[in-house]
Design a protein around this motif. Structure first.
Motif, short mmCIF file in Angstrom:
data_model
loop_
_atom_site.label_atom_id
_atom_site.label_comp_id
_atom_site.label_asym_id
_atom_site.label_seq_id
_atom_site.Cartn_x
_atom_site.Cartn_y
_atom_site.Cartn_z
N ILE A 108 18.51 28.87 20.80
CA ILE A 108 18.06 27.62 20.19
C ILE A 108 17.29 27.83 18.84
O ILE A 108 17.03 29.04 18.56
CB ILE A 108 16.81 26.88 21.18
CG1 ILE A 108 15.99 27.77 21.75
CG2 ILE A 108 17.71 26.42 22.43
CD1 ILE A 108 14.68 27.14 22.28
N PHE A 109 16.88 26.77 18.20
CA PHE A 109 16.13 26.87 17.13
C PHE A 109 14.47 27.81 17.48
O PHE A 109 14.11 27.19 18.53
CB PHE A 109 15.86 25.62 16.40
CG PHE A 109 14.84 25.75 15.47
CD1 PHE A 109 15.24 26.05 14.08
CD2 PHE A 109 13.47 25.56 15.53
CE1 PHE A 109 14.26 26.01 12.98
CE2 PHE A 109 12.59 25.51 14.70
CZ PHE A 109 12.70 25.86 13.37
N ILE A 165 11.28 32.38 26.65
CA ILE A 165 10.13 32.55 25.78
C ILE A 165 8.75 32.28 26.50
O ILE A 165 7.93 33.16 26.26
CB ILE A 165 10.22 31.35 24.60
CG1 ILE A 165 11.34 31.55 23.67
CG2 ILE A 165 8.91 31.22 23.89
CD1 ILE A 165 11.63 30.36 22.72
N GLN A 174 6.10 35.30 26.73
CA GLN A 174 4.72 34.92 26.48
C GLN A 174 3.80 35.37 27.43
O GLN A 174 2.73 35.95 27.33
CB GLN A 174 4.49 33.49 26.04
CG GLN A 174 5.25 33.29 24.60
CD GLN A 174 4.93 31.62 24.43
OE1 GLN A 174 4.55 30.95 25.17
NE2 GLN A 174 5.32 31.39 23.18
N VAL A 185 9.18 25.99 28.48
CA VAL A 185 8.65 27.18 28.22
C VAL A 185 7.61 27.34 29.17
O VAL A 185 7.42 28.54 29.89
CB VAL A 185 7.65 27.02 26.81
CG1 VAL A 185 6.63 27.80 26.81
CG2 VAL A 185 8.77 26.90 25.85
N LEU A 238 14.17 28.58 26.59
CA LEU A 238 12.82 27.81 26.63
C LEU A 238 11.87 28.71 27.78
O LEU A 238 10.84 29.26 27.70
CB LEU A 238 12.76 26.47 26.80
CG LEU A 238 13.21 25.64 26.03
CD1 LEU A 238 13.33 24.03 26.36
CD2 LEU A 238 12.28 25.69 24.66
N ASP A 267 14.34 33.15 17.33
CA ASP A 267 14.50 34.41 16.63
C ASP A 267 12.89 34.37 15.85
O ASP A 267 12.65 35.32 15.11
CB ASP A 267 15.39 34.62 15.42
CG ASP A 267 15.46 33.14 14.72
OD1 ASP A 267 14.95 32.22 14.92
OD2 ASP A 267 15.71 33.14 13.58
N PHE A 268 12.04 33.53 16.35
CA PHE A 268 10.62 33.42 15.72
C PHE A 268 9.85 34.51 16.55
O PHE A 268 8.67 34.75 16.07
CB PHE A 268 10.09 32.14 15.55
CG PHE A 268 10.94 31.28 14.71
CD1 PHE A 268 11.67 31.64 13.67
CD2 PHE A 268 10.47 29.96 14.68
CE1 PHE A 268 12.48 30.80 12.89
CE2 PHE A 268 11.10 29.01 13.69
CZ PHE A 268 11.99 29.66 12.63
N THR A 269 10.13 34.58 17.70
CA THR A 269 9.36 35.12 18.84
C THR A 269 9.07 36.75 18.25
O THR A 269 9.81 37.17 17.64
CB THR A 269 9.81 35.06 20.25
OG1 THR A 269 10.93 35.53 20.13
CG2 THR A 269 9.95 33.64 20.61
N THR A 270 8.05 37.27 18.91
CA THR A 270 7.93 38.70 18.54
C THR A 270 7.86 39.39 20.00
O THR A 270 7.12 39.03 21.03
CB THR A 270 6.53 39.08 17.98
OG1 THR A 270 6.53 38.38 16.78
CG2 THR A 270 6.55 40.55 18.04
N PHE A 277 19.52 19.48 20.46
CA PHE A 277 19.38 18.79 19.26
C PHE A 277 20.88 19.32 18.59
O PHE A 277 21.43 18.33 17.65
CB PHE A 277 18.35 19.34 18.39
CG PHE A 277 17.23 18.10 18.40
CD1 PHE A 277 16.48 18.11 19.79
CD2 PHE A 277 17.34 17.13 17.75
CE1 PHE A 277 15.67 17.35 20.12
CE2 PHE A 277 16.21 16.22 17.97
CZ PHE A 277 15.28 16.06 19.21
N THR A 301 13.38 16.37 24.33
CA THR A 301 12.42 17.63 23.80
C THR A 301 13.17 18.89 23.88
O THR A 301 12.67 19.70 23.19
CB THR A 301 11.42 17.79 25.06
OG1 THR A 301 10.89 16.43 25.28
CG2 THR A 301 10.18 18.46 24.40
N PRO A 361 15.10 21.63 22.42
CA PRO A 361 15.91 21.77 21.34
C PRO A 361 17.28 21.95 21.52
O PRO A 361 18.05 22.02 20.67
CB PRO A 361 15.23 23.04 20.68
CG PRO A 361 14.06 23.39 21.73
CD PRO A 361 14.09 22.50 22.66
#
Lengths: 351, 351
Positions: free
Chosen positions: B280-281, B255, B259, B228, B252, B284-287, B88, B83, B85
């Motif tokens: 990890i993939f 993040i 959150q 997470v 993880l 960079d999506f988090t804010t 991967f 699981t 990432p």
DNA sequence: CAAACTTTGGCAACCGGTTGACAAAACCAA
DNA sequence: TTGGTTTTGTCAACCGGTTGCCAAAGTTTG
């Protein structure tokens, strides 16, 4: 000789059934039977042999076993792109289902190339009992050709005469279109994936059908690369298109599209609502978090493996055609909409 | 018999060297030599045999080949958690390096359990030429035990007498600590991963060392689950701790921590700066997007596979001890800090 | 207690390659 | 043409299991 020496250097050669036979005072064939054919030998000898096996730490040589039987207890999984997180869960599902049944998973990637895919398939074909192709790029005919040799199950694509596991997109798409309509979007767009992707076309068909039914305008953009960058590249075209409710072939493209639009100053979801497909890891990390049509990826992987095993069982014991049960299981794989922040009331005026 | 029939039903049995021999009018052993020992056979017969092989669409049976030689052209990769990432890219790197050399990758997961890991290792041990253990949970001694039987390479852990691929955390940690210090953080915290994770301890040692050197206070929290949710669970403790510059065992956890803090109304990075590990993939999506110590995961996977192959070559041809070259390659695997938005000027007053 | 039947274990062939030993054939020089 | 060398191909054993066939041993029955 050299090898033997090398083998002995790094390790004592593993025990064979002959070693067990000698230790237990029986013939090797009796050992073989004791270990594989329950009830074929007397309880007494069975015990003797099992004790000897345990004592010698015996582990059957899978090659020696595979040679006469052709069975390898291994299933190959070929994915079109290991980078794509959507496959993470597929792999995981398949791996779980495999090891639960004492099977091993062989992983290969085709790097989005039909040629590499065929090569990989042929390479592992001889080694596995069956092959799972996740979103294959091969032609139908080539897949059928492979299926003639060993059981093949295809994920995310329908190929006639071959086992397929495809989640039902209908429920998710229906929800998504209704959702966008409810939010006030009158003109929708679909950002397509690669032309070679059957699933991209399938999703488009479903979306278009649903839009017609609802009397919504919808346009298709693409084809595009099914990656974050591929999504970025579509941003300009989408922006000029007049469409405001955007459904993307997958989450990666949706994320890329959203990033590019946002960096151009566009407000999401006020000006555009964006919906992806798959609900990949990280799709809830974005700001706003991505709305997406969730696919049961893990179950898809697990079901594919189960199907392979069922085909295998059927080819040995052709009587039972219990495909129906599996079909039923596969049919339960439905998509559903996950509403997050990237879709919302359409309010361009609020600018 | 039954099997034979089944085989013929689904497919014509594949061509063997005997078929080729018959067609080319030579002995089977000559065919074997022509196909594997370059130069051992005259050019003329070589051509005849190759033509016949091509005509029959010959593909060597790997089991028949593996039986006498013991070589399978397969390398096993066991990861502690599919699981995650982070793996991967490791898988991808190993897969790429493998198929480039005509090797196949066998994937197994240990579900973060030492016992499952040992089971998986033993199960595939007989099938592969070597095993890569990514972040193994086994004891050193057990790993050495495995390494006695087949080449073993360990990723993200140091085990004596066994090949290891560990990226150098020093540069990344140095940058990260300096970065946090520069931002005004005087009290740091490390959110640890599982106790069984060697890498978690290693990162902590490095961070602590660096902090002592810089005269910064630092505390360790945990152990925690490297997910997470595991990160989320640490939020309360971190908040009360007084530390403001937080480095997490992996992305993880970082993040999850971020959150949870944000959902409690904490502003990142104004009140807390957060730095992860791995890049990890999706990090960079988090804010704000996550600052992280980037690990060369893909190269790590590729290097591990190369090392396995080198050990394999060395055991056949013990003369050349070119490990030095590989050590050099592995040494090039350095970490580096990627500064994004989750770390910034410490300004709690701005509240 | 013998005849009939059932268990149980051994023998040997086979799966499809690889490889050492050796003989036949080709080549070479004298 | 002969003797020596090298090349080329054949034979047969082997890797470690599986399995059909058969005989020996054990059990049941009349």
């Amino acid at each position: 000789m050299l090898q033997r020496a090398a083998k002995q250097r790094t390790a004592q050669s593993p025990a064979t059934i002959y070693d067990i036979a000698a230790l237990a005072g029986v013939n090797a064939s009796t050992v073989s039977r004791a270990l594989t054919k329950p009830g074929r030998v007397s309880a007494k000898t069975q015990k003797k042999i099992e004790d000897a096996a345990a004592q010698l730490n015996y582990q059957a040589n899978p090659f020696a076993r595979a040679l006469p039987t052709g069975k390898t207890n291994t299933v190959g999984l070929i994915v079109s792109d290991i980078t794509n997180p959507a496959y993470f869960d597929v792999i995981r599902g398949a791996e779980g289902a495999a090891s639960a049944r004492d099977y091993t998973l062989l992983l290969a990637e085709s790097a989005e190339s039909a040629q590499t895919e065929l090569l990989a398939a042929k390479r592992i074909m001889t080694t596995v009992d069956g092959i799972i192709l996740a979103s294959p790029r091969l032609a139908d005919e080539q897949i059928r050709e492979l299926a003639k040799k060993k059981p093949v199950v295809v994920i995310n694509r329908m190929v006639e005469e071959v086992g397929c596991v495809v989640a039902d997109v209908q429920p998710g798409v229906t929800e998504a279109v209704r959702h966008l309509a409810t939010l006030g979007h009158e003109s929708l767009a679909y950002v397509a994936g690669p032309d070679r992707s059957w699933m991209s076309g399938h999703r488009w068909d479903s979306i278009r059908g649903r839009c017609e039914w609802s009397g919504l305008r919808v346009r298709k953009f693409g084809p595009g690369t099914p990656t974050v960058d591929g999504g970025r590249e579509m941003a300009a075209a989408i922006r000029e298109s007049g469409a405001t409710g955007i459904i993307c072939y997958n989450d990666l493209m949706a994320i890329g599209l959203m990033q590019e639009l946002q960096s151009a100053g566009v407000r999401i979801p006020a000006e555009f609502s964006i919906v992806g497909f798959d609900n990949i890891f990280g799709s809830d990390f974005t700001t706003p978090p991505l709305s997406t049509v969730k696919s049961p990826l893990r179950e898809t992987g697990a079901t594919a493996l189960t199907l392979i095993l069922a085909e295998l069982a059927a080819s040995i014991e052709p009587g039972r055609a219990d495909d129906s049960a599996l079909r039923a299981e596969a049919a339960k794989l439905a998509t559903e909409l996950v509403i997050r922040g990237s879709s919302g009331q359409h309010s361009p005026a609020a600018l």
